[in-house]
Scaffold this motif. Structure first.
Motif, short mmCIF file in Angstrom:
data_model
loop_
_atom_site.label_atom_id
_atom_site.label_comp_id
_atom_site.label_asym_id
_atom_site.label_seq_id
_atom_site.Cartn_x
_atom_site.Cartn_y
_atom_site.Cartn_z
N LEU A 164 8.14 43.66 52.21
CA LEU A 164 8.32 44.33 53.50
C LEU A 164 9.80 44.50 53.85
O LEU A 164 10.15 45.40 54.61
CB LEU A 164 7.62 43.55 54.61
N ALA A 165 10.63 43.64 53.31
CA ALA A 165 12.08 43.73 53.55
C ALA A 165 12.78 42.93 52.46
O ALA A 165 12.14 42.20 51.70
CB ALA A 165 12.45 43.19 54.93
N GLU A 166 14.10 43.08 52.40
CA GLU A 166 14.87 42.35 51.39
C GLU A 166 15.19 40.93 51.86
O GLU A 166 15.11 39.97 51.09
CB GLU A 166 16.16 43.09 51.08
N ALA A 167 15.57 40.79 53.11
CA ALA A 167 15.96 39.49 53.65
C ALA A 167 15.91 39.55 55.17
O ALA A 167 15.81 40.63 55.76
CB ALA A 167 17.37 39.09 53.18
N ALA A 168 15.94 38.38 55.79
CA ALA A 168 15.98 38.29 57.25
C ALA A 168 17.07 37.30 57.63
O ALA A 168 17.28 36.29 56.95
CB ALA A 168 14.63 37.86 57.81
N TRP A 169 17.75 37.59 58.73
CA TRP A 169 18.80 36.72 59.26
C TRP A 169 18.41 36.28 60.67
O TRP A 169 18.14 37.11 61.53
CB TRP A 169 20.13 37.45 59.30
N LEU A 170 18.41 34.98 60.88
CA LEU A 170 18.16 34.42 62.21
C LEU A 170 19.50 34.16 62.87
O LEU A 170 20.37 33.49 62.31
CB LEU A 170 17.36 33.13 62.11
N THR A 171 19.67 34.69 64.07
CA THR A 171 20.97 34.58 64.75
C THR A 171 20.79 34.53 66.25
O THR A 171 19.77 34.97 66.79
CB THR A 171 21.86 35.78 64.37
#
Length: 264
Positions: A164-171
């Motif tokens: 669904l996506a390459e990566a996710a960033w929590l910020t």
């Protein structure tokens, strides 16, 4: 624990061991939503139309569902028409119908009844996604003060979202109007996958026992200015890559989030 034990079995056993534990009930519902379920049908699917077999009990009507096709075959005693659907699709399909789910009948570690009130609660929760952030972000900050339960739930949920996506960033984010929040920024997510991603984040929020709306969902351009800030202060989650095309599943026809109904 045998090699045949599934994640749904494990969640069910944990619930049996602690029937009054809200976290155990939440974990069971999350595994139910994430699992592929094999629904026994009256006849072969006709386009988008399926007709599940319904068990008329003395209390409520139940459809038959299994999290392994071998379990379905063993219970039925042979070949039967069926539809393979994500658990979240099954509860959305049944929501409001008054039907429950007879789950994994004949499986000692997994047999249980999911009553209509549990189906309705989970189906309603899965229908509503979190806000997709659209306000102008003025500053990114390291994520702070998030419960360990939420981080664990996000990690588990993102592990099921391969492709669904390459990566996710929590910020942490600060918007132009001064509002502060936390956000998950997904990189490389096609537009057609964005609603599914938002719904999955919503599940992780609710099913970790937290209120909805505590995390915004962002879809920045991978070469945009926000990436520098994400790599500097954000917490990265890598999503699994799909090595084979996903199998198309048949299309189904059309309280308090922290305290789901107790399974009977």
């Amino acid at each position: 624990m045998s090699d045949e034990t599934t994640p749904l079995d494990q969640a069910h056993q944990a619930l049996l061991a602690a029937p009054d534990d809200d976290r155990a009930r939440l974990a069971f519902h999350e595994r139910l939503a994430d699992s592929e379920l094999f629904i026994v049908l009256e006849e072969e699917p006709k386009g988008d139309r399926i007709v599940p077999v319904v068990m008329d009990t003395s209390s409520v009507p139940l459809i038959l569902a299994f999290d392994r096709d071998a379990r379905m075959a063993a219970f039925i005693g042979g070949v039967t028409p069926y539809a393979a659907l994500p658990g979240r699709r099954v509860v959305e399909m049944l929501r409001g119908s008054g039907h429950g789910i007879a789950l994994n009948l004949g499986v000692p570690d997994g047999e249980t009844i999911v009553p209509p009130e549990s189906v309705d609660w989970l189906g309603g929760l899965l229908r509503d996604g979190p806000a997709i952030g659209e306000g102008r972000i003025t500053r990114l900050e390291p994520p702070k003060g998030l419960p360990e339960a939420l981080l664990t739930a996000l990690d588990q949920k993102l592990a099921t979202m391969g492709g669904l996506a390459e990566a996710a960033w929590l910020t942490g984010v600060v918007y132009e109007a001064g509002a502060r929040s936390h956000a998950l920024a997904f990189i490389g997510a096609p537009e057609g996958a964005q609603r599914a991603i938002a719904l999955a984040v919503n599940e992780a929020l609710h099913l970790s026992g937290l209120e909805a709306g505590q995390i915004d969902v962002l879809f920045p351009e991978p070469d945009g200015r926000i990436m520098e800030g994400l790599t500097r202060v954000g917490l990265r989650f890598d999503l699994p890559k799909l090595h084979t095309p996903a199998r198309e599943a048949p299309q189904a026809p059309g309280s308090d989030p922290s305290k789901p109904p107790i399974l009977k």
